[in-house]
Design an enzyme around this catalytic site. Sequence first.
Site, PDB file in Angstrom:
ATOM      1  N   GLY A   1       0.757  -1.255  -0.225  1.00 51.22           N
ATOM      2  CA  GLY A   1       0.202  -0.178  -0.125  1.00 51.22           C
ATOM      3  C   GLY A   1       0.783   1.249  -0.026  1.00 51.22           C
ATOM      4  O   GLY A   1       0.256   2.431   0.127  1.00 51.22           O
ATOM      5  N   THR A   2       2.181   1.315  -0.120  1.00 52.58           N
ATOM      6  CA  THR A   2       3.159   2.106  -0.152  1.00 52.58           C
ATOM      7  C   THR A   2       2.834   2.944  -1.460  1.00 52.58           C
ATOM      8  O   THR A   2       2.710   2.392  -2.510  1.00 52.58           O
ATOM      9  CB  THR A   2       4.475   1.860   0.029  1.00 52.58           C
TER      10      THR A   2
ATOM     11  N   ALA B   1      -2.231  -1.603  -4.174  1.00 54.08           N
ATOM     12  CA  ALA B   1      -3.386  -0.822  -4.479  1.00 54.08           C
ATOM     13  C   ALA B   1      -3.129   0.417  -3.714  1.00 54.08           C
ATOM     14  O   ALA B   1      -2.294   0.570  -2.689  1.00 54.08           O
ATOM     15  CB  ALA B   1      -4.603  -1.357  -3.491  1.00 54.08           C
ATOM     16  N   SER B   2      -3.482   1.469  -4.344  1.00 57.50           N
ATOM     17  CA  SER B   2      -3.361   2.817  -3.774  1.00 57.50           C
ATOM     18  C   SER B   2      -4.140   3.015  -2.547  1.00 57.50           C
ATOM     19  O   SER B   2      -3.763   3.993  -1.696  1.00 57.50           O
ATOM     20  CB  SER B   2      -3.711   3.938  -4.936  1.00 57.50           C
ATOM     21  N   ASN B   3      -5.310   2.471  -2.463  1.00 58.42           N
ATOM     22  CA  ASN B   3      -6.033   2.500  -1.238  1.00 58.42           C
ATOM     23  C   ASN B   3      -6.657   1.131  -1.028  1.00 58.42           C
ATOM     24  O   ASN B   3      -7.365   0.509  -2.182  1.00 58.42           O
ATOM     25  CB  ASN B   3      -7.115   3.592  -1.611  1.00 58.42           C
TER      26      ASN B   3
ATOM     27  N   HIS C   1      -6.718  15.365   2.737  1.00 57.68           N
ATOM     28  CA  HIS C   1      -6.069  14.381   3.550  1.00 57.68           C
ATOM     29  C   HIS C   1      -5.195  15.049   4.776  1.00 57.68           C
ATOM     30  O   HIS C   1      -5.125  16.457   4.939  1.00 57.68           O
ATOM     31  CB  HIS C   1      -4.890  13.583   2.951  1.00 57.68           C
ATOM     32  N   HIS C   2      -4.792  14.413   5.646  1.00 58.74           N
ATOM     33  CA  HIS C   2      -4.213  15.087   7.095  1.00 58.74           C
ATOM     34  C   HIS C   2      -2.789  15.561   6.440  1.00 58.74           C
ATOM     35  O   HIS C   2      -2.154  15.413   5.411  1.00 58.74           O
ATOM     36  CB  HIS C   2      -4.035  13.993   7.920  1.00 58.74           C
TER      37      HIS C   2
ATOM     38  N   LYS D   1       0.361  13.917   5.277  1.00 60.70           N
ATOM     39  CA  LYS D   1       0.575  12.966   3.977  1.00 60.70           C
ATOM     40  C   LYS D   1       1.312  13.957   3.188  1.00 60.70           C
ATOM     41  O   LYS D   1       1.325  14.953   2.904  1.00 60.70           O
ATOM     42  CB  LYS D   1      -0.866  13.078   3.405  1.00 60.70           C
TER      43      LYS D   1
ATOM     44  N   GLY E   1      -2.279   9.004  -4.166  1.00 55.46           N
ATOM     45  CA  GLY E   1      -2.226   7.867  -5.069  1.00 55.46           C
ATOM     46  C   GLY E   1      -3.584   7.299  -5.122  1.00 55.46           C
ATOM     47  O   GLY E   1      -4.031   7.059  -6.320  1.00 55.46           O
ATOM     48  N   THR E   2      -4.754   7.696  -4.510  1.00 53.62           N
ATOM     49  CA  THR E   2      -5.988   7.227  -4.597  1.00 53.62           C
ATOM     50  C   THR E   2      -6.849   8.077  -5.668  1.00 53.62           C
ATOM     51  O   THR E   2      -7.383   7.737  -6.687  1.00 53.62           O
ATOM     52  CB  THR E   2      -7.023   7.378  -3.389  1.00 53.62           C
TER      53      THR E   2
END
Length: 233
Positions: free
Chosen positions: A71-72, A96-98, A131-132, A135, A141-142
């Site tokens: 997931g990286t 997977a990006s997410n 996002h937070h 990040k 990536g999503t």
Amino acid sequence: MKIALFGYGKMGKMIEQVALSRNHTIVAKVDVDTVDIDFSEMDVAIDFSMPSAAYGNLTKCFEHGVPVISGTTGWLDKYDEAVALCKENKGAFIYASNFSLGVNVFFELNEYLAKMMKNLDQYNVSMEEIHHTQKLDEPSGTAITLAEGIIKNTNYSAWKLENAPAGEIPIVSKRIGTTPGTHSIDYSSEVDSIEIKHTAHNREGFALGAVIAAEWIVGKTGVFTMKDVLNLG
């Protein structure tokens, strides 16, 4: 199932909690300073490490016959090499990006909507992701996966952060507080707008999806996606 965690930050710790709750065993926690790694104990590896470490982690796992869930983000310039290495070693691999189950349904919804909008030239598409503040990558990536899904099914040729020329998808990235992740896609015309949106309420959904993928891949050979795991058609 015996799981090795590559990367033991916030995400790694959350994956550990979910894995333990599903009666799995954590046999390794590989972080920046880890030197000795016993690959013989692993049924599967879950990698949420730094972009600079991801490809090396994958290489070692494939060479030792360990399936990998990755997931990286931020290392995908070497994705094709990782796929080739996986196949060469007859390994098993999911990137997977997410890993959120809801987001992967959202990916499919995004592509379905894009197909319907392809010939409606009066609508212009735009995207926003939030996002937070910790990040590092922009866009997420999503968001890139969502943009690629639109490009694959429409006449758009590329995506671009913020302002984009005609024919490209503008993506706005925001970093706010502790936001786990919000992604929205908007098709706007002069008369109306169509919007689809996914909002994560916490990060546990990402961890759960990664563990479910790990459970699914054990005993398999090949390169897969979350679409395979969730049987999304």
